[in-house]
Each structure stands twice: as structure tokens, then as C-alpha cells.
Design a protein around this motif. Structure first.
Motif, mmCIF file in Angstrom:
data_model
loop_
_atom_site.group_PDB
_atom_site.id
_atom_site.type_symbol
_atom_site.label_atom_id
_atom_site.label_comp_id
_atom_site.label_asym_id
_atom_site.label_seq_id
_atom_site.Cartn_x
_atom_site.Cartn_y
_atom_site.Cartn_z
ATOM 1 N N ALA A 165 0.836 -1.201 0.000
ATOM 2 C CA ALA A 165 0.000 0.000 0.000
ATOM 3 C C ALA A 165 0.871 1.252 0.000
ATOM 4 C CB ALA A 165 -0.908 0.008 1.230
ATOM 5 N N PRO A 166 0.495 2.290 -0.749
ATOM 6 C CA PRO A 166 1.262 3.543 -0.737
ATOM 7 C C PRO A 166 1.386 4.092 0.676
ATOM 8 C CG PRO A 166 -0.347 3.556 -2.521
ATOM 9 C CD PRO A 166 -0.656 2.347 -1.677
ATOM 10 N N LEU A 167 2.549 4.631 0.997
ATOM 11 C CA LEU A 167 2.784 5.182 2.327
ATOM 12 C C LEU A 167 1.731 6.227 2.680
ATOM 13 C CD1 LEU A 167 4.648 5.433 4.844
ATOM 14 C CD2 LEU A 167 5.872 7.238 3.579
ATOM 15 N N GLU A 168 1.329 7.030 1.691
ATOM 16 C CA GLU A 168 0.364 8.102 1.951
ATOM 17 C C GLU A 168 -0.972 7.530 2.431
ATOM 18 O OE1 GLU A 168 3.452 9.485 -0.873
ATOM 19 O OE2 GLU A 168 2.146 7.720 -0.803
ATOM 20 N N TYR A 169 -1.391 6.394 1.884
ATOM 21 C CA TYR A 169 -2.621 5.762 2.361
ATOM 22 C C TYR A 169 -2.434 5.213 3.774
ATOM 23 C CZ TYR A 169 -4.496 5.726 -2.459
ATOM 24 O OH TYR A 169 -4.965 6.066 -3.700
ATOM 25 N N VAL A 170 -1.248 4.712 4.055
ATOM 26 C CA VAL A 170 -0.982 4.110 5.363
ATOM 27 C C VAL A 170 -1.009 5.161 6.469
ATOM 28 C CG1 VAL A 170 0.735 2.891 6.754
ATOM 29 C CG2 VAL A 170 0.334 2.185 4.381
ATOM 30 N N VAL A 171 -0.343 6.296 6.240
ATOM 31 C CA VAL A 171 -0.278 7.324 7.295
ATOM 32 C C VAL A 171 -1.425 8.323 7.195
ATOM 33 C CG1 VAL A 171 2.218 7.093 7.488
ATOM 34 C CG2 VAL A 171 1.277 8.849 5.969
ATOM 35 N N GLY A 172 -2.102 8.364 6.045
ATOM 36 C CA GLY A 172 -3.287 9.211 5.904
ATOM 37 C C GLY A 172 -3.040 10.597 5.361
ATOM 38 N N TRP A 173 -1.817 10.875 4.912
ATOM 39 C CA TRP A 173 -1.548 12.200 4.369
ATOM 40 C C TRP A 173 -0.350 12.155 3.435
ATOM 41 C CZ3 TRP A 173 3.277 14.231 5.525
ATOM 42 C CH2 TRP A 173 3.941 13.682 6.638
ATOM 43 N N ALA A 174 -0.245 13.188 2.598
ATOM 44 C CA ALA A 174 0.890 13.364 1.701
ATOM 45 C C ALA A 174 1.483 14.741 1.930
ATOM 46 C CB ALA A 174 0.451 13.234 0.236
ATOM 47 N N SER A 175 2.791 14.833 1.846
ATOM 48 C CA SER A 175 3.462 16.132 1.927
ATOM 49 C C SER A 175 3.420 16.782 0.560
ATOM 50 C CB SER A 175 4.912 15.943 2.384
ATOM 51 O OG SER A 175 5.590 17.187 2.416
ATOM 52 N N PHE A 176 2.874 18.014 0.491
ATOM 53 C CA PHE A 176 2.727 18.686 -0.792
ATOM 54 C C PHE A 176 2.834 20.187 -0.576
ATOM 55 C CE2 PHE A 176 0.270 20.494 -4.345
ATOM 56 C CZ PHE A 176 0.889 19.853 -5.416
ATOM 57 N N CYS A 177 3.825 20.810 -1.190
ATOM 58 C CA CYS A 177 4.029 22.250 -1.071
ATOM 59 C C CYS A 177 4.087 22.708 0.386
ATOM 60 C CB CYS A 177 2.933 23.019 -1.820
ATOM 61 S SG CYS A 177 3.015 22.879 -3.615
ATOM 62 N N GLY A 178 4.713 21.892 1.215
ATOM 63 C CA GLY A 178 4.851 22.254 2.612
ATOM 64 C C GLY A 178 3.625 22.014 3.462
ATOM 65 N N LEU A 179 2.577 21.438 2.879
ATOM 66 C CA LEU A 179 1.349 21.156 3.608
ATOM 67 C C LEU A 179 1.206 19.654 3.822
ATOM 68 C CD1 LEU A 179 -1.145 23.382 1.575
ATOM 69 C CD2 LEU A 179 0.134 24.027 3.635
ATOM 70 N N ARG A 180 0.451 19.293 4.854
ATOM 71 C CA ARG A 180 0.023 17.914 5.013
ATOM 72 C C ARG A 180 -1.372 17.787 4.416
ATOM 73 N NH1 ARG A 180 1.721 14.797 10.578
ATOM 74 N NH2 ARG A 180 3.991 14.982 10.318
ATOM 75 N N ILE A 181 -1.439 17.128 3.263
ATOM 76 C CA ILE A 181 -2.709 16.958 2.564
ATOM 77 C C ILE A 181 -3.286 15.594 2.918
ATOM 78 C CG2 ILE A 181 -3.813 16.769 0.298
ATOM 79 C CD1 ILE A 181 -2.886 19.597 0.929
ATOM 80 N N GLY A 182 -4.474 15.589 3.513
ATOM 81 C CA GLY A 182 -5.123 14.326 3.832
ATOM 82 C C GLY A 182 -5.402 13.528 2.570
ATOM 83 N N VAL A 183 -5.072 12.243 2.598
ATOM 84 C CA VAL A 183 -5.280 11.371 1.441
ATOM 85 C C VAL A 183 -5.910 10.067 1.919
ATOM 86 C CG1 VAL A 183 -4.225 10.157 -0.492
ATOM 87 C CG2 VAL A 183 -3.286 12.343 0.244
ATOM 88 N N ASP A 184 -7.069 9.739 1.375
ATOM 89 C CA ASP A 184 -7.753 8.492 1.711
ATOM 90 C C ASP A 184 -7.482 7.432 0.655
ATOM 91 O OD1 ASP A 184 -8.921 9.782 3.886
ATOM 92 O OD2 ASP A 184 -10.689 10.378 2.711
ATOM 93 N N PRO A 185 -7.564 6.146 1.018
ATOM 94 C CA PRO A 185 -7.486 5.095 0.000
ATOM 95 C C PRO A 185 -8.520 5.325 -1.095
ATOM 96 C CG PRO A 185 -7.336 4.134 2.185
ATOM 97 C CD PRO A 185 -7.677 5.592 2.385
ATOM 98 N N GLY A 186 -8.101 5.122 -2.339
ATOM 99 C CA GLY A 186 -8.995 5.343 -3.465
ATOM 100 C C GLY A 186 -8.959 6.746 -4.019
ATOM 101 N N VAL A 187 -8.105 7.600 -3.451
ATOM 102 C CA VAL A 187 -7.949 8.981 -3.930
ATOM 103 C C VAL A 187 -6.536 9.140 -4.475
ATOM 104 C CG1 VAL A 187 -7.971 11.429 -3.273
ATOM 105 C CG2 VAL A 187 -9.619 9.836 -2.257
ATOM 106 N N PHE A 188 -6.411 9.834 -5.598
ATOM 107 C CA PHE A 188 -5.107 10.041 -6.230
ATOM 108 C C PHE A 188 -4.141 10.713 -5.269
ATOM 109 C CE2 PHE A 188 -2.186 12.584 -8.881
ATOM 110 C CZ PHE A 188 -1.687 11.596 -9.720
ATOM 111 N N VAL A 189 -2.928 10.177 -5.197
ATOM 112 C CA VAL A 189 -1.905 10.724 -4.306
ATOM 113 C C VAL A 189 -1.156 11.849 -5.024
ATOM 114 C CG1 VAL A 189 0.208 10.227 -3.027
ATOM 115 C CG2 VAL A 189 -1.615 8.506 -3.140
ATOM 116 N N PRO A 190 -1.153 13.068 -4.473
ATOM 117 C CA PRO A 190 -0.441 14.162 -5.150
ATOM 118 C C PRO A 190 1.051 13.883 -5.221
ATOM 119 C CG PRO A 190 -1.143 14.825 -2.934
ATOM 120 C CD PRO A 190 -1.786 13.516 -3.211
#
Length: 271
Positions: free
Chosen positions: A52-77
């Protein structure tokens, strides 16, 4: 506990195992009470080791200095898409009407709104993406709609959009099988599939942008090296001015279209 996690992640092929282990432990501590952290960490490590993508596992992606919430089934920025945000900020004046179309998590709109005082709108056809985007853009006063491209937007925005962000799916259908497993197996194909030549979604967005942009308004899309000049041609054929800008460090290409006419003064340069 961390050293064991690092060993398991490294054995599973995670290149940055130490960093990922730290993020997983941090996410578990944020998500549950201390007495349940170990069980939460174990469940998260198992998901990551399974692919599973790390972003789905921890629930967020780092993007432009922000923590963007990312759920399973949603494109990872992706990090390379930060270049699209940087380019868009050059043309985003305070008070601009900004639309993140096909928004996924809403990362692009949130990143722009975090740096400019704008009127932010976002839209996506996928219910999971809409729910996720609402969490990410609402803190910046943004509104998210569900629907197919421009059909999702309120009609009063027609002809009023100053900056249109559209990270459209652009992988040719036959090339999806070549993507890394994290994308190919976990992200919905609708967020990746750009049709036979990868430009099907772009054509729809460009056709609508002609009507929905204000005179002097801007549209920004991301494309591959091969597709960027073709996307530029699509914009020019639709009556937009167009240029391709590239960031070699990020391996990113942004195609920037401008509707003829006088628009708002540009914002300050990103940086």
C-alpha cells in the motif's frame, strides 16, 4: 520497535525505510491512545509491506509544505506537481477566482489558497475524492462540488475563472500497465487513464476552459515530455495562447494556457 520496522520495510523494498518507519510511528501515536500504539503500528507496517502507498498508510501526503489528507482510493499528489502550483501562483492575484478541476484530494487548490487570499472552488467526479478534498480545502474557505469536469461547477462561475488548475489524468490507456505497482494497483484507474493518446481529458478541459475562463484567465495542466507539445497545440487550436514550461530537477512539464483579453494583474512570483 523502530529498528525491527525499518528491517521489515527495507526487506519489502522501501528505499527510505528509516523515514517511513518514523512517519508510521508518528501517525499511529496521532491516531490512537498510547496503550494501542503498538497494535496500530503493526497494522500500518503490514499494509505498507503488502504494498500500500505510504500516503494511504499514514493518511496524508506532503505537498508544497502542507500535510494533505489522502484516503485510499484517492489520487496521491506527486511532488513534481508542486511545479504546477509554483507556476500558477505567478498569475494568481489576491481575490482571484481559482478552480481546482478534477481535484482529487484538493492538494493543488489548497496549496494555492495557502499562499494567496482567493475564492477557491474544486470539483471531482469521484465521491471519495470529494469527501477528501472537502477536508483539505475547507480550512481555506474553499467549496467542493461533485460532478464531471465543468458540469460540477455552479453556472455563475462561467466566464469568471481567473486561474484554472487541472491536473488531468494523462497516462495513455495501454501504458497504465507500466506504472509502478503503488499507482497501478491502488489508485483508481480513472485518476490515471488519459485515453488512447493520454490527451482525452485535456481536450475536454481545454474546450470548456474557453468558455469558463475570464478574459485573460489562465489554465495550467501537467503533461509528460512527449505529450506537452501536443497539449500546447490543443490549446492553441482552441484559441488560447499557450506555452510549455519545464522543471528539469522535478522532471515536470506544465502547459500554461491564457485566454485572450485583459485579466487581473498577476500575483507575486512564487518562492
Amino acid at each position: 520497535m523502530n529498528s525491527e520496522i525499518v528491517d521489515r520495510l527495507r526487506a519489502a523494498g522501501c528505499v527510505f525505510a528509516e523515514d517511513e518507519a518514523a512517519l508510521i510511528v508518528e501517525a499511529a501515536r496521532d491516531a490512537t491512545v498510547e496503550t494501542m500504539v503498538e497494535a496500530m503500528v503493526e497494522a500500518m507496517v503490514e499494509r505498507r509491506v503488502a504494498g500500500a502507498p505510504l500516503e494511504y498508510v499514514v493518511g496524508w501526503a506532503s505537498f508544497c509544505g502542507l500535510r494533505i489528507g489522502v484516503d485510499p482510493g484517492v489520487f496521491v499528489p506527486r511532488r513534481r506537481t508542486e511545479f504546477l502550483v509554483a507556476e500558477a501562483l505567478k498569475a494568481t492575484a489576491p481575490g482571484a477566482v481559482v478552480v481546482d478541476l478534477g481535484c482529487g484530494s484538493g492538494a493543488l487548490g489548497a496549496a494555492v489558497a495557502a499562499r494567496r487570499e482567493v475564492s477557491l472552488y474544486a470539483a471531482d467526479v469521484e465521491p471519495a475524492a470529494v469527501r477528501c478534498a472537502r477536508r483539505n480545502v475547507t480550512p481555506y474557505g474553499g467549496t467542493v462540488y461533485q460532478g464531471d469536469w465543468f458540469d460540477a461547477l455552479p453556472v455563475e462561475l462561467r466566464g469568471r475563472i481567473d486561474v484554472l488548475l487541472a491536473n488531468v489524468p494523462y497516462v495513455p490507456t495501454d501504458e497504465i500497465r507500466l506504472l509502478p505497482a503503488e499507482a497501478r494497483l491502488y489508485e483508481p484507474h480513472v485518476t490515471l487513464d488519459g485515453g488512447a493518446d493520454g490527451l482525452a481529458n485535456l481536450r475536454r478541459v481545454v474546450a470548456g476552459a474557453v468558455d469558463w475562463l475570464t478574459p485573460g484567465g489562465h489554465v495550467y495542466v501537467e503533461m509528460s515530455d512527449r505529450q506537452a507539445p501536443l497539449a500546447q497545440d490543443v490549446m492553441v487550436a482552441a484559441g488560447l495562447g499557450a506555452e510549455v514550461v519545464t522543471d528539469d530537477d522535478l522532471g515536470a512539464n506544465v502547459v500554461h494556457g491564457i485566454k485572450p483579453g485583459a485579466g487581473r494583474a498577476a500575483g507575486t512570483r512564487a518562492g
